[in-house]
Design a protein around this motif. Sequence first.
Motif, PDB file in Angstrom:
ATOM      1  N   GLU A 170      -7.273  71.923  59.440  1.00  0.00           N
ATOM      2  CA  GLU A 170      -6.031  72.702  59.400  1.00  0.00           C
ATOM      3  C   GLU A 170      -5.753  73.252  57.998  1.00  0.00           C
ATOM      4  OE1 GLU A 170      -1.327  71.553  59.452  1.00  0.00           O
ATOM      5  OE2 GLU A 170      -2.574  70.667  61.036  1.00  0.00           O
ATOM      6  N   VAL A 171      -5.971  72.445  56.988  1.00  0.00           N
ATOM      7  CA  VAL A 171      -5.620  72.864  55.623  1.00  0.00           C
ATOM      8  C   VAL A 171      -6.750  73.601  54.919  1.00  0.00           C
ATOM      9  CG1 VAL A 171      -3.925  71.023  55.379  1.00  0.00           C
ATOM     10  CG2 VAL A 171      -6.262  70.664  54.569  1.00  0.00           C
ATOM     11  N   THR A 213      -1.409  69.106  49.950  1.00  0.00           N
ATOM     12  CA  THR A 213      -0.186  69.621  50.577  1.00  0.00           C
ATOM     13  C   THR A 213       0.207  68.847  51.825  1.00  0.00           C
ATOM     14  OG1 THR A 213      -1.401  71.228  51.936  1.00  0.00           O
ATOM     15  CG2 THR A 213      -0.708  71.931  49.729  1.00  0.00           C
ATOM     16  N   VAL A 214      -0.699  68.045  52.364  1.00  0.00           N
ATOM     17  CA  VAL A 214      -0.381  67.320  53.607  1.00  0.00           C
ATOM     18  C   VAL A 214      -0.482  65.809  53.434  1.00  0.00           C
ATOM     19  CG1 VAL A 214      -1.042  69.220  55.108  1.00  0.00           C
ATOM     20  CG2 VAL A 214      -2.773  67.530  54.444  1.00  0.00           C
ATOM     21  N   ARG A 215      -0.604  65.352  52.198  1.00  0.00           N
ATOM     22  CA  ARG A 215      -0.747  63.904  51.987  1.00  0.00           C
ATOM     23  C   ARG A 215       0.494  63.133  52.435  1.00  0.00           C
ATOM     24  NH1 ARG A 215      -3.162  62.639  46.120  1.00  0.00           N
ATOM     25  NH2 ARG A 215      -1.088  63.377  45.566  1.00  0.00           N
ATOM     26  N   ASP A 216       1.651  63.818  52.484  1.00  0.00           N
ATOM     27  CA  ASP A 216       2.865  63.114  52.888  1.00  0.00           C
ATOM     28  C   ASP A 216       2.906  62.838  54.382  1.00  0.00           C
ATOM     29  OD1 ASP A 216       3.160  65.726  53.680  1.00  0.00           O
ATOM     30  OD2 ASP A 216       5.204  65.964  52.891  1.00  0.00           O
ATOM     31  N   PRO A 220     -19.377  70.379  52.620  1.00  0.00           N
ATOM     32  CA  PRO A 220     -18.302  70.300  51.627  1.00  0.00           C
ATOM     33  C   PRO A 220     -17.298  69.171  51.857  1.00  0.00           C
ATOM     34  CG  PRO A 220     -18.697  72.583  52.223  1.00  0.00           C
ATOM     35  CD  PRO A 220     -19.518  71.747  53.160  1.00  0.00           C
ATOM     36  N   TRP A 221     -16.877  68.958  53.101  1.00  0.00           N
ATOM     37  CA  TRP A 221     -15.876  67.924  53.387  1.00  0.00           C
ATOM     38  C   TRP A 221     -16.481  66.842  54.271  1.00  0.00           C
ATOM     39  CZ3 TRP A 221     -10.770  67.878  51.644  1.00  0.00           C
ATOM     40  CH2 TRP A 221     -10.320  69.041  50.997  1.00  0.00           C
ATOM     41  N   LEU A 222     -16.023  65.618  54.055  1.00  0.00           N
ATOM     42  CA  LEU A 222     -16.460  64.494  54.886  1.00  0.00           C
ATOM     43  C   LEU A 222     -15.271  63.567  55.077  1.00  0.00           C
ATOM     44  CD1 LEU A 222     -19.291  63.804  56.069  1.00  0.00           C
ATOM     45  CD2 LEU A 222     -19.533  62.143  54.223  1.00  0.00           C
ATOM     46  N   SER A 276      -6.487  70.328  45.175  1.00  0.00           N
ATOM     47  CA  SER A 276      -7.068  70.349  46.515  1.00  0.00           C
ATOM     48  C   SER A 276      -6.045  70.791  47.557  1.00  0.00           C
ATOM     49  CB  SER A 276      -7.571  68.953  46.881  1.00  0.00           C
ATOM     50  OG  SER A 276      -7.917  68.889  48.253  1.00  0.00           O
ATOM     51  N   PRO A 277      -6.453  71.610  48.531  1.00  0.00           N
ATOM     52  CA  PRO A 277      -5.519  71.995  49.589  1.00  0.00           C
ATOM     53  C   PRO A 277      -5.014  70.803  50.389  1.00  0.00           C
ATOM     54  CG  PRO A 277      -7.764  72.637  50.165  1.00  0.00           C
ATOM     55  CD  PRO A 277      -7.786  72.226  48.720  1.00  0.00           C
TER      56      PRO A 277
END
Length: 256
Positions: free
Chosen positions: A253-254, A172-175, A234-236, A168-169
């Motif tokens: 953003e991602v 990359t921002v989970r941090d 698609p996203w929630l 999943s894109p």
Amino acid sequence: METDADLLLAHQLVDLADEISLRHFGREPLSHHKADGSPVSEADLAVEKAVLAVLAAQRPGDAVLSEESGALSASARRWIIDPIDGTIPFLEGRRDWGTHVALEIDGELRIGILSRPTEGMRWWARSGAGAFASSSAQPLSTTRRLGIPRFAVPLDLARVGGFLFPGSPFETVRDRMLWVDSSVCLVADLLEGRVAGIVDEGGNVWDRAPAALLVREAGGEVDDLHGGGRIDRPWLVYTADGLARELAGLVREVTG
């Protein structure tokens, strides 16, 4: 308008589903992969068959949308069923699975229940009446009202979890936050204030229906990245009050 009888019936459907799924749990039920690559077991099918039979007898004029059988008839009243949400953990002997039941009337979610039979718990909501946690044994007499605490600190200090596809894109921002990787019931963690947000990538209506109603009725927010809370996009993003804009903005953003 939904009735008290509808709420009672929804709980009876979950009672039945829990009984059947627990009968199969840990006994290596037969399973196969569907066309989309996801697994389905004989337990999923047994739960669905039993639930659909009750609905056919008790609410013959209502429509049904169920994961394994799809859309059955059309009506302003529609029951949304996920016989076993989390078939993979169910087959692996883990505890993070359960049944989803929701009732939608004229396109509006009115009742939603999700269960965790291995924990003897369920979480349920009725539109305009609040969200509750209950024991499975006595869901209408052991209720505890839920209220998601308002989150008032930056996103980088928030505990956030998600339902993400491999690669999943968003990985990359989970941090940028305190990411939570697994839970017996991540939605319940939000309802109980143990996490501040959930990112859901590509869930189906039957996956999301109870959660969306529960979060709203507990005072949280549901954001579909398009200015609304539709559960078929698609996203929630589900969040505590005060965090939706920032977390949804990060998802935008991602994902472009």
